[in-house]
Design a protein around this motif. Structure first.
Motif, mmCIF file in Angstrom:
data_model
loop_
_atom_site.group_PDB
_atom_site.id
_atom_site.type_symbol
_atom_site.label_atom_id
_atom_site.label_comp_id
_atom_site.label_asym_id
_atom_site.label_seq_id
_atom_site.Cartn_x
_atom_site.Cartn_y
_atom_site.Cartn_z
ATOM 1 N N CYS A 29 14.669 74.491 39.978
ATOM 2 C CA CYS A 29 15.384 73.454 39.233
ATOM 3 C C CYS A 29 14.828 73.282 37.820
ATOM 4 O O CYS A 29 15.552 72.905 36.895
ATOM 5 C CB CYS A 29 15.293 72.111 39.959
ATOM 6 S SG CYS A 29 16.079 72.062 41.571
ATOM 7 N N GLY B 49 8.465 62.774 48.426
ATOM 8 C CA GLY B 49 9.570 62.463 47.536
ATOM 9 C C GLY B 49 9.723 60.982 47.285
ATOM 10 O O GLY B 49 8.837 60.178 47.603
ATOM 11 N N ILE C 32 15.402 66.703 38.933
ATOM 12 C CA ILE C 32 14.518 67.656 38.269
ATOM 13 C C ILE C 32 15.347 68.381 37.220
ATOM 14 O O ILE C 32 15.971 69.410 37.492
ATOM 15 C CB ILE C 32 13.892 68.658 39.263
ATOM 16 C CG1 ILE C 32 13.160 67.927 40.386
ATOM 17 C CG2 ILE C 32 12.915 69.585 38.529
ATOM 18 C CD1 ILE C 32 12.569 68.848 41.434
ATOM 19 N N GLU D 116 9.457 66.245 37.239
ATOM 20 C CA GLU D 116 10.187 67.080 36.298
ATOM 21 C C GLU D 116 9.399 67.309 35.012
ATOM 22 O O GLU D 116 9.479 68.384 34.408
ATOM 23 C CB GLU D 116 11.574 66.497 36.003
ATOM 24 C CG GLU D 116 11.574 65.136 35.363
ATOM 25 C CD GLU D 116 12.988 64.621 35.104
ATOM 26 O OE1 GLU D 116 13.956 65.341 35.423
ATOM 27 O OE2 GLU D 116 13.123 63.508 34.577
ATOM 28 N N SER E 218 8.826 74.397 49.800
ATOM 29 C CA SER E 218 9.737 73.513 49.073
ATOM 30 C C SER E 218 9.404 73.486 47.591
ATOM 31 O O SER E 218 10.281 73.235 46.757
ATOM 32 C CB SER E 218 9.687 72.101 49.666
ATOM 33 O OG SER E 218 8.382 71.559 49.597
ATOM 34 N N LYS E 219 8.131 73.753 47.255
ATOM 35 C CA LYS E 219 7.758 73.761 45.845
ATOM 36 C C LYS E 219 8.533 74.823 45.074
ATOM 37 O O LYS E 219 8.905 74.617 43.910
ATOM 38 C CB LYS E 219 6.250 73.975 45.688
ATOM 39 C CG LYS E 219 5.729 75.351 46.050
ATOM 40 C CD LYS E 219 4.265 75.554 45.696
ATOM 41 C CE LYS E 219 3.336 74.848 46.630
ATOM 42 N NZ LYS E 219 3.345 75.379 48.013
ATOM 43 N N SER F 19 11.924 73.502 44.149
ATOM 44 C CA SER F 19 11.794 72.568 43.027
ATOM 45 C C SER F 19 11.555 73.317 41.718
ATOM 46 O O SER F 19 12.102 72.959 40.667
ATOM 47 C CB SER F 19 10.650 71.584 43.279
ATOM 48 O OG SER F 19 10.914 70.768 44.391
ATOM 49 N N ALA G 43 16.668 71.598 46.741
ATOM 50 C CA ALA G 43 15.772 70.709 45.999
ATOM 51 C C ALA G 43 16.618 69.651 45.309
ATOM 52 O O ALA G 43 17.849 69.746 45.270
ATOM 53 C CB ALA G 43 14.943 71.494 44.987
#
Length: 398
Positions: free
Chosen positions: A314, A41, A196, A283, A307-308, A311, A191
């Motif tokens: 979002c 990140g 994003i 994003e 975690s993807k 994301s 996330a």
């Protein structure tokens, strides 16, 4: 309060917690590894970061070699030594540590006990249990014994920790009996919603990749051989029947190399591989997709939440997941009708689901709206920080 947050992987979402804590006036050290190959990140200092936030990168002389168990362990131990020195120098009131190899986690806890610092074990996965499965397969004869050693170590560390923070209620039955129920707290992962946004399909990153037109499927994140990357190859092969459709795989290491090699072998001109992209472009990367794909190994079970996937939610795009159905990510996506979930071992079902989405733009758009709605309802960093502060205050009260 002086708070040290250690996230070995350097994920985006953990840095948002550190930044929000610092904005509220706490002295915060955010510590992470920059020698571990994984999407990271915004861990560099920003112009609007408060002076009471330290972002501390632990950079080793060599990258940590994921493919070599002996070298990987040596790198993780060296990271542990260096990060323990950071804890020693920062002198925090408490330490929250997650995504951390067990050898390093033990060093942190040993120091915290000696210094009288409350240690909070942030459980993102039960590494010891995973080690039993993985090492038994990778290292015949002795692998199971090594795995049980780490499982036992993890259990002892959990029992010694002042508080245990888990990312799902699913973890409770699998924690050792020595962890008192009142010391277990659940905070689901999130996330970086504010960073994003829902981007148009035609954006600057899409244009640079020649992906502004035509149906585009994107995989972005860690990709090992255990994830069955052949699924992505077969998706691209099937999409050859759709004019202009393509698959973009963004990752690093052996999994990405495998996909690139298979694309060459099968002459798949619609399958493109790229290295990890800067977080600042995430994003736009996700916005380039009509469908976002994720894969989880079959034996991950309920524990590992990619975690993807959070994301992806979002980004407001339809999701196509090949993950165990009992996994929390699968339950979220299926329950909120944000995408299609299939078993990770069923290539035919994965391809069939992907082709169904290719033929139904209205369904993709509705899934994307559902995904974003879930993210907006759930990923409020202010509320999440309030919850962590309650846990911190409870730990300090003891």
């Amino acid at each position: 309060m002086r708070i040290l947050i250690h996230d070995f992987s350097g994920h985006a979402f953990t840095s948002t917690l550190s930044r929000e804590l610092a904005r509220r006036g706490h002295e915060v050290a955010h510590v992470f590894s920059s020698s571990f190959l994984t999407p990271q990140g915004p861990n560099e200092r920003r112009a609007d970061d408060p002076d009471n936030l330290q972002l501390i990168s632990i950079k080793l002389d060599q990258p940590i070699d994921k493919g070599n168990l002996r070298k990987r362990r040596a790198g993780e131990i060296e990271h542990g030594r260096r990060a323990t020195q950071v804890i020693r120098e920062f002198k925090p009131d408490l330490v929250l540590s997650g995504n951390t190899p067990l050898d390093a986690q033990r060093m942190f806890l040993d120091h915290c006990e000696q210094a009288g610092i409350p240690f909070l074990f942030w459980v993102q996965d039960l590494i010891g249990q995973a080690a039993v499965r993985i090492l038994r397969r990778k290292v015949p004869v002795v692998g199971g014994t090594i795995g049980k050693y780490y499982q036992s170590m993890e259990n002892r560390l959990l029992e010694r920790s002042r508080k245990v923070v888990v990312i799902s209620e699913d973890f409770r039955p699998h924690l050792p009996a020595g962890v008192k129920p009142e010391n277990i707290h659940v905070v689901e992962n999130w996330a970086v919603l504010d960073e994003i946004s829902v981007k148009p399909r035609q954006n600057e990153w899409a244009a640079a990749q020649g992906a502004s037109e035509g149906l585009t499927y994107v995989y972005s994140g860690t990709l090992g051989m255990k994830h069955n990357p052949e699924l992505l190859v077969q998706m691209a092969k099937s999409l050859q029947s759709v004019p202009g459709a393509q698959v973009i795989v963004i990752s690093g290491g052996a999994g990405l190399e495998f996909v690139a090699q298979r694309a060459q072998e099968l002459n798949l001109g619609n399958l493109k591989t790229l290295p990890f992209q800067p977080f600042e472009q995430l994003e736009n990367v996700l916005g380039t997709a009509d469908v976002l794909m994720a894969i989880l190994e079959p034996d991950a079970g309920v524990f590992s939440v990619p975690s993807k996937v959070l994301s992806y939610l979002c980004a407001g795009r339809a999701l196509l997941l090949a993950v165990p159905p009992e996994n929390l990510a699968a339950r979220i996506v299926a329950g909120r009708e944000a995408g299609i979930v299939v078993p990770p071992t069923d290539t035919e079902a994965f391809v069939r689901a992907g082709m169904e989405l290719a033929q139904d733009a209205n369904r993709r758009e509705q899934m994307g709206r559902n995904a974003r709605a879930y993210a907006e309802e759930t990923f409020d960093i202010r509320r999440i920080t309030d919850r962590f502060l309650e846990i911190f205050e409870s730990a300090l009260a003891k």
